[in-house]
Design a protein around this motif. Structure first.
Motif, PDB file in Angstrom:
ATOM      1  N   THR A  15       0.919  -1.254  -0.054  1.00  0.00           N
ATOM      2  CA  THR A  15       0.016   0.044   0.155  1.00  0.00           C
ATOM      3  C   THR A  15       0.903   0.450   0.190  1.00  0.00           C
ATOM      4  N   GLY A  75       7.040   2.641   1.087  1.00  0.00           N
ATOM      5  CA  GLY A  75       6.373   2.038  -0.396  1.00  0.00           C
ATOM      6  C   GLY A  75       7.287   1.023  -1.638  1.00  0.00           C
ATOM      7  N   TYR A 135      -7.011   2.229  -4.364  1.00  0.00           N
ATOM      8  CA  TYR A 135      -7.764   1.859  -3.315  1.00  0.00           C
ATOM      9  C   TYR A 135      -8.176   2.556  -2.832  1.00  0.00           C
ATOM     10  N   ILE A 163       1.287  -8.230   2.889  1.00  0.00           N
ATOM     11  CA  ILE A 163       0.445  -7.303   2.484  1.00  0.00           C
ATOM     12  C   ILE A 163       1.324  -6.389   3.628  1.00  0.00           C
ATOM     13  N   TYR A 164       2.101  -5.224   2.947  1.00  0.00           N
ATOM     14  CA  TYR A 164       2.957  -4.603   2.980  1.00  0.00           C
ATOM     15  C   TYR A 164       2.553  -2.912   3.489  1.00  0.00           C
ATOM     16  N   ASP A 165       2.558  -2.759   4.205  1.00  0.00           N
ATOM     17  CA  ASP A 165       1.194  -1.444   4.998  1.00  0.00           C
ATOM     18  C   ASP A 165       1.835  -0.690   5.821  1.00  0.00           C
ATOM     19  N   ILE A 180      -4.548  -2.459   7.305  1.00  0.00           N
ATOM     20  CA  ILE A 180      -4.344  -3.532   7.405  1.00  0.00           C
ATOM     21  C   ILE A 180      -5.608  -4.101   7.392  1.00  0.00           C
ATOM     22  N   SER A 186      -6.984  -4.346   3.849  1.00  0.00           N
ATOM     23  CA  SER A 186      -6.051  -5.305   3.580  1.00  0.00           C
ATOM     24  C   SER A 186      -6.557  -6.680   3.408  1.00  0.00           C
ATOM     25  N   ALA A 197       0.915  -9.559   7.394  1.00  0.00           N
ATOM     26  CA  ALA A 197       0.453  -8.427   7.167  1.00  0.00           C
ATOM     27  C   ALA A 197       1.741  -8.075   8.059  1.00  0.00           C
TER      28      ALA A 197
END
Ligand SMILES: NC(=O)c1ccc[n+]([C@@H]2O[C@H](COP(=O)([O-])OP(=O)(O)OC[C@H]3O[C@@H](n4cnc5c(N)ncnc54)[C@H](OP(=O)(O)O)[C@@H]3O)[C@@H](O)[C@H]2O)c1
Length: 337
Positions: free
Chosen positions: A148, A155, A194, A215-217, A222, A225, A235
């Motif tokens: 994200t 990011g 998103y 998931i890299y947030d 989170i 996602s 996550a």
């Protein structure tokens, strides 16, 4: 010398650049560094207003991530491997200035292939994303990763690193333009916006209905996602750029059979200092191989316009690593932009 000195808490737009700040004096284990480029970080905006977890006593100079050169008149402490003129990068309080002092042990040599602008984001941004994906989520080749704020500082580094590690990457960002940036400069395989409703459905379709493994947030999304995470997914909590510390119902962690892990790169200095160098070594190898390449926002700001750069960052109008350029790469003179 010029320095962005904070004497009382205020938004950076309300602070004037000091033109006659005293040159800092190195202590016994410190060197004097001429700063060429400094990286802009959201926490600078918080620190200038007294809202960050690290608040130096007044007066202090804002800024931390930088790339520069050991000054000609710097003392060289015993055991220090650097000499005047050597190119270095690090993160030390006081980077929005012509010069700063730093413990020589906190400095790393800037790879010859990197410009100072590229080096200004190397100390925090890249290792955060590397350690998050490799050390915390144990990403494996062939897995699916959702990033994200995929066009932002950490990011876009995560997108490139995940690709270099053999993953398939879906870049998620807040506009079509930013999604395009993450695909073009990050090398993401797919992109989703998103801000569109049901964007998670798109992710599920792209992954053949299975969802993403990692998931890299850095945003604080989170919970949203998790609608598209795979069985045994991981996550990673990287940050809360959206401004709220996200809360997560733990039944989701149980029901989806997943792990939620955090990354706090700054704390590795205290807990695993040796690992910092291992991570930087791994990043250097990837940089040397050409498989990753720092993405710098095309508009560099002179020190006089630092507040404009921070304002754009705050307004979500930037992508990649935003830098303030203090000295000209070639001449070493004050940068004219
Ligand atoms: N855990 C660690 O060790 C570590 C290390 C470094 C950074 N961080 C954290 O990671 C986060 C991102 O850092 P960065 O340097 O990549 O920042 P950045 O380049 O400014 O990117 C942040 C992006 O977050 C997105 N975003 C979503 N909602 C937002 C909102 N309400 N306000 C502002 N931005 C919003 C924006 O992208 P879109 O427009 O695409 O939504 C924005 O461009 C920060 O919270 C930072 O503190 C953590």
């Amino acid at each position: 010398m010029r320095a962005f000195v904070i004497r009382e808490y205020a938004h950076p737009s309300k602070i004037a650049l000091s033109q006659d700040a005293p040159e800092p004096k190195p202590a016994e284990d410190e060197v004097l560094v001429e700063i060429f480029s400094a990286g802009l970080n959201y926490y600078d905006i918080l620190q200038s207003q007294g809202k960050y977890q690290v608040q130096p006593p007044f007066p202090f100079t804002l800024g931390s991530e930088f790339a520069g050169r050991i000054a000609a008149n710097s003392p060289i402490p015993k055991g220090c491997p650097f000499k005047p003129g050597d190119r270095v990068f690090s993160a030390v309080q006081g980077a929005y200035a012509d010069k700063l002092v730093a413990r020589w042990r906190a400095l790393l040599p800037l790879p010859a292939s990197m410009t100072y602008d590229q080096g200004a984001g190397l100390f925090i941004t890249w290792p955060t994303s590397y350690e998050a994906l490799v050390g915390r989520a144990e990403l494996k080749p062939g897995e699916w990763v959702l990033v994200t704020a995929a066009a932002g500082g950490v990011g876009i580094a995560a997108v490139q690193l995940a690709k270099a590690l053999g993953a398939k990457v879906i870049a998620a960002a807040g506009s079509r333009e930013k999604v395009d940036v993450a695909v073009r400069f990050g090398g993401a395989d797919h992109g989703v916006n998103y801000r569109q409703p049901n964007w998670q459905k798109e992710v599920l379709e792209l992954t053949g209905g299975k969802g993403v493994n990692v998931i890299y947030d850095p945003v604080g999304m989170i919970k949203d996602s998790l609608k598209c995470i795979a069985w045994k997914g991981r996550a990673i909590v990287v940050g809360f750029a959206a401004g709220q510390i996200e809360k997560l119902p733990l039944n989701l962690v149980l029901l989806k059979n997943i792990a939620v892990v955090g990354i706090h790169w700054g704390a590795y200095v205290k807990h695993e200092p040796k690992h910092i160098f291992e991570v930087h070594r791994a990043i250097n190898e990837l940089l040397a191989s050409g498989r990753i390449k720092p993405v710098v926002y095309p508009q560099a700001f002179p020190l006089e316009q630092l507040a404009d750069g921070l304002h754009l960052l705050e307004q979500r109008k930037t992508w990649g690593k935003v830098v303030v350029r203090i000295r000209d790469e070639k001449s070493g003179e004050r940068a004219k932009l």
